[in-house]
Design an enzyme around this catalytic site. Sequence first.
Site, PDB file in Angstrom:
ATOM      1  N   LEU A   8      -0.522  -6.861  -8.620  1.00 28.16           N
ATOM      2  CA  LEU A   8      -1.203  -6.503  -9.999  1.00 28.16           C
ATOM      3  C   LEU A   8      -2.069  -7.982 -10.121  1.00 28.16           C
ATOM      4  O   LEU A   8      -2.714  -8.325 -11.146  1.00 28.16           O
ATOM      5  CB  LEU A   8      -0.343  -7.046 -11.090  1.00 28.16           C
ATOM      6  CG  LEU A   8       0.955  -6.360 -10.870  1.00 28.16           C
ATOM      7  CD1 LEU A   8       1.641  -6.180 -12.736  1.00 28.16           C
ATOM      8  CD2 LEU A   8      -0.050  -4.544 -10.914  1.00 28.16           C
ATOM      9  N   ASP A  17      -2.289  -9.432   1.856  1.00 30.51           N
ATOM     10  CA  ASP A  17      -1.204  -9.553   3.605  1.00 30.51           C
ATOM     11  C   ASP A  17      -0.713 -10.768   3.423  1.00 30.51           C
ATOM     12  O   ASP A  17       0.841 -10.517   3.963  1.00 30.51           O
ATOM     13  CB  ASP A  17      -2.190  -9.332   4.634  1.00 30.51           C
ATOM     14  CG  ASP A  17      -3.399  -8.444   4.999  1.00 30.51           C
ATOM     15  OD1 ASP A  17      -3.098  -7.780   4.501  1.00 30.51           O
ATOM     16  OD2 ASP A  17      -4.418  -8.620   5.742  1.00 30.51           O
ATOM     17  N   ASP A  57      -8.789 -15.069   7.584  1.00 25.42           N
ATOM     18  CA  ASP A  57      -7.696 -13.837   7.109  1.00 25.42           C
ATOM     19  C   ASP A  57      -6.474 -14.345   7.201  1.00 25.42           C
ATOM     20  O   ASP A  57      -5.591 -14.080   5.957  1.00 25.42           O
ATOM     21  CB  ASP A  57      -8.125 -13.014   7.153  1.00 25.42           C
ATOM     22  CG  ASP A  57      -9.333 -11.971   7.335  1.00 25.42           C
ATOM     23  OD1 ASP A  57     -10.289 -12.874   6.758  1.00 25.42           O
ATOM     24  OD2 ASP A  57      -9.706 -10.597   7.629  1.00 25.42           O
TER      25      ASP A  57
END
Length: 319
Positions: free
Chosen positions: A231, A263, A299
């Site tokens: 969320l 991730d 990332d």
Amino acid sequence: MPSAIDVLTYGEAMALFVADEPGPLAEVSRFTKRVSGADLNVAIGLARLGFKVGWMSRVGDDSFGRFVLDTLAKEGIDATRVTIDGRYPTGFQLKSKQDDERDPSIEYFRKGSAASHLSVEDYVADYVLAARHLHLTGVAPAISASSHELAFHLAREMKAAGKTISFDPNLRPTLWSSRAAMVESLNRLAALADWVLPGLSEGAILTGLDSPEDIGAYYLDAGARGVVIKLGASGAYYRTADRSGYVAAQPVANVVDTVGAGDGFAVGVVSALLEGRDVPDAVARGNRIGALAIQVIGDSEGFPTREELDRLERLAAPA
């Protein structure tokens, strides 16, 4: 073959060039090279926490492919089932640098890549079925028809062997022939998973439902043991057959790079569940690692080591 692995995942890794300065990609002159790929990000995060991780893929016989392999070795990820394919190149992407909390712009150069030629021929039963757990995303099935077939083959074989499966839809609509094809395929794949980990907007696209409660019920009815719905700044919602609830987000004062948050969340949830933690604790860890991910550029660069995570969890524990 290596000793039995804890978690297996597969997909496409790409070289990632992150802009060193904000502005349109066409105007940026300096970039920093990193690696990217949703599946690989999760593999990196779990390996840093001490899990034995195996990653299946194909890379080109090129400098980008060697960069990916070097990264796997550095992170301690088993690359036994990574094929060096001299026929096709390793993909790459460009990512802008944002000076606010908006998502960065990303351009992909992956069509015809080595990883897009993954297929059921890459499946080796002795390797795959030695794993405790399979983590899948919706990216790898989207890159080609043969990779799509491999995703379902992996899921069915692991499920038949009594192993557990987690699935993060990680929607990439531009990789699919149509939205309908994406929804149909990914919901079938989710039905094979024990744990489904969509974002709220992803869940709405895939189910046609708006609330976390209804999306959670949809995937439980489809066969999942549990559903955890991201969320964003509001935290996450979880639902199993006998319990449900919300877990607050970890506050972040300065958002640097939003890519990799989902991730990181998967790393937290999956690692905790594999350790036997209860669901709210697993979701809290997911929120914690997702929050770490967005505070640095890259990332996976913000994912913690086991020592770092243990320290953070001790500090968060009630007195």
